[in-house]
Design a protein around this motif. Structure first.
Motif: not given
Length: 615
Positions: A258-268
């Motif tokens: 689960d990652v924050p839906a309201n972030a600016e970027f996600i690095l997976e």
């Protein structure tokens, strides 16, 4: 007030004149750091750099660069409100019949906001880069300081899950960019991420990792908070409590996290525990010194997701005060009620910026019995990340622990070196360069409370001589002696008027044990009359600046080795330690910006459109 995301907080700051835009192109290598460092040191605004060279994305920095902005970020008027919120939550009433139970409903409603809320779509997945599309060089990642090993992601929210229990963790660990899709992962030995990686290695599996850049300010703060090991309490839960609503999360596109839906970027991506570690660093760290190169795991990026118009958030660390000082203060306020539940004598505590978090803790208590100061200090050393504390100073209730000079005045007057000081050993922050060995070193407790008869060696009930002992520092002198210019290696000295009883001496060290010899000579010389503490610092320290003196001292001592009593005075050797003195590790340099960058920023200041007073 809860902010839906980072950009909504930026909009509020801009409306209040606390965020300014710089439209001229700037370099991510050193230039942004020099601008941001000047602003935070002057209490200036956050800045949105709209054009960062060689990147299509804008960069924002300094969002929580003052105490007031940090409070705003958490929806508060002052950070002190955090402590009251926690007191209200944990003070559930079981008595007084139905009325007492009903009074708990608002608090239970707050507690229900703790678990995150899964959503089907998030703004952070509006754009997705996979495989060969992944290019970390497109992000405006900063190279902050001249001797840094490369560009570092400085505000990452690193998400992992325990491979055995499913326990979730989010922490802030610096990440050096090592290629288009590879970074370092600075997981120190005490960190939860390291524990998750060790379990993955035992199970023979890769560890999935997601790194959020942005999210609302409550989540960014939560990633820095030293949470206690309470089942169900993680960083998403803390952010949900602070924002008053469950935190929105979405499942990653290439990782089952689960990652924050309201972030600016996600690095997976993932960390492979079977892979050889990479050399990471050096890096100009929050201590104000460089941490030297060492081996750390590699993080492989399989996807980057982002908003359609994202903003890259950054911070810088270095010589205090920096933005992290206000995040530390927020954690102080948040966990004060919990500390008071365990140690009810505590009335307040503070970790001053000069101590860069763990190096110095001031704590005030309501003292009832002899030895209680040591009891409280020892108890604190057993509480979570407080185990890393190097120097703990205990004062009476009524001494303002946020007043740096007032506490040291109290120490000089009420703590007799040797009688009221105690050294020991324990875990030390892995970034501490001066400890006797890596992550293990000395501790110092100073009892600056008013003494009871038993602590003065008197019979119980006797008050004779107590007043005389308590005022033993009454003749503390701030007068400037001339004696130091007779000693080899002493280049400057100062006795600060705001804290009489202290003598700061600058030493240019050229040989082993030179500072110890100087300390012994000064301690027994008549020029030391009225001095309780001798503070020996290096030639790069401004002895006229009390904050700079203590920052150097606290970084450069292992208390068991470098703090000793001589002729009734406490000598603090804050000079660098040499191999001939038994110190086998490399001694890192202090962080400073190169003159060419300073000159370039000076010459371009008018182009930034920033007020001259912050230059």
């Amino acid at each position: 007030m809860a902010f839906p995301d980072l950009q909504s907080f930026m909009q509020q700051l801009e409306a209040r004149g606390e965020l300014l835009r710089v439209s001229t192109p700037v370099s991510r290598e050193l230039e942004i750091t020099e601008i941001a460092d000047r602003l935070v040191k002057h209490g200036g605004p956050a800045v949105l750099f709209e054009q960062v060279k060689d990147s299509p994305f804008p960069l924002v920095i300094g969002l929580m660069g003052t105490r007031e902005r940090t409070a705003q970020a958490l929806g508060l008027e002052t950070l002190d409100q955090l402590a009251q919120q926690v007191r209200d939550l944990i003070d559930l009433k079981a008595g007084n019949g139905l009325g007492g139970l009903l009074s708990n409903i608002p608090k239970l409603r707050d507690a229900m906001n703790l678990p995150p809320r899964r959503v089907r779509r998030g703004a952070v997945q509006e754009v997705v880069w996979r495989g060969d599309e992944v290019d970390l060089h497109q992000l405006p990642v900063l190279k902050c300081w001249p001797q840094d090993g490369g560009p570092f992601v400085t505000l990452p929210l690193v998400i992992t899950r325990d491979p055995e229990t499913g326990e979730r963790n989010m922490g802030m660990y610096r990440m050096q960019v090592m290629g288009r899709n590879v970074t370092g992962m600075h997981w120190q030995r005490h960190k939860t991420g390291t524990r998750h990686l060790e379990k993955a290695k035992r199970l023979g599996v890769r560890l999935p990792v997601a790194v959020a850049l942005g999210g609302d300010p409550a989540l960014i703060y939560a990633a820095t908070a030293p949470l206690p090991p309470i089942p169900g309490l993680d960083e998403f839960a803390l952010a949900g409590y602070l924002r008053g609503q469950r935190y929105p999360v979405v499942k990653g596109v290439t990782v089952d996290l689960d990652v924050p839906a309201n972030a600016e970027f996600i690095l997976e991506g993932y960390v492979d525990p079977q892979e050889e570690w990479a050399m990471e660093g050096p890096f100009g760290d929050h201590t104000g010194f460089y941490t030297l190169p060492d081996l750390y795991p590699r993080f492989h990026v399989t996807a980057i997701t982002m908003r359609r118009t994202p903003v890259y958030p950054a911070t810088i660390v270095g010589r205090p005060p920096m933005e992290d000082a206000y995040l530390i203060e927020a954690s102080e306020r948040l966990f004060l009620p919990a500390a008071q539940m365990i140690l009810p004598e505590i009335t307040d505590y503070h970790m001053p910026p000069a101590g860069v978090a763990h190096n110095l803790v001031f704590v005030s208590i309501k003292k009832r019995f002899p030895g209680e100061a040591y009891k409280v200090a020892s108890g604190l050393l057993g509480l979570g990340q407080m185990m890393f504390a190097k120097v703990i100073v205990v004062v009476d209730d009524g001494v303002p622990v946020q007043d740096f000079a007032a506490v040291w005045q109290t120490v000089a007057r009420q703590a007799v070196p040797g009688r009221d000081t105690l050294t020991g050993r324990g875990p030390i922050d892995a970034l501490d360069h001066s400890s006797r060995t890596w992550s293990y070193g000395g501790k110092l407790i100073i009892d600056a409370t008013r003494k009871l008869p038993e602590e003065l060696g008197q019979a119980v009930g006797s008050r004779e001589g107590q007043h005389e002992e308590q005022e033993a520092g009454a003749e503390l002198s701030p007068a400037e002696p001339a004696y130091t210019d007779q000693l080899d290696g002493v280049t400057a000295q100062h006795r600060p008027a705001e804290t009489p009883g202290y003598w700061a001496v600058q030493v240019t060290k050229t040989r082993p044990f030179q500072s110890r010899e100087i300390g012994e000579q000064l301690a027994q010389h008549p020029a030391a009359d009225g001095v309780r503490h001798l503070l020996l610092v290096d030639e790069l320290t401004d002895v006229q600046d009390l904050q700079d003196v203590w920052w150097t001292i606290l970084n450069n001592i292992d208390p068991e080795r470098d703090v000793w009593v001589s002729h009734g005075r406490l000598v603090w050797d804050g000079t660098r330690k040499l191999p001939e003195e038994g110190f086998v590790r490399a001694w890192p340099p202090k962080i400073s910006m190169d003159q060419a960058t300073r000159d370039r920023v000076d010459a371009r200041w008018h182009l930034y459109g920033l007020p001259e007073r912050w230059r």
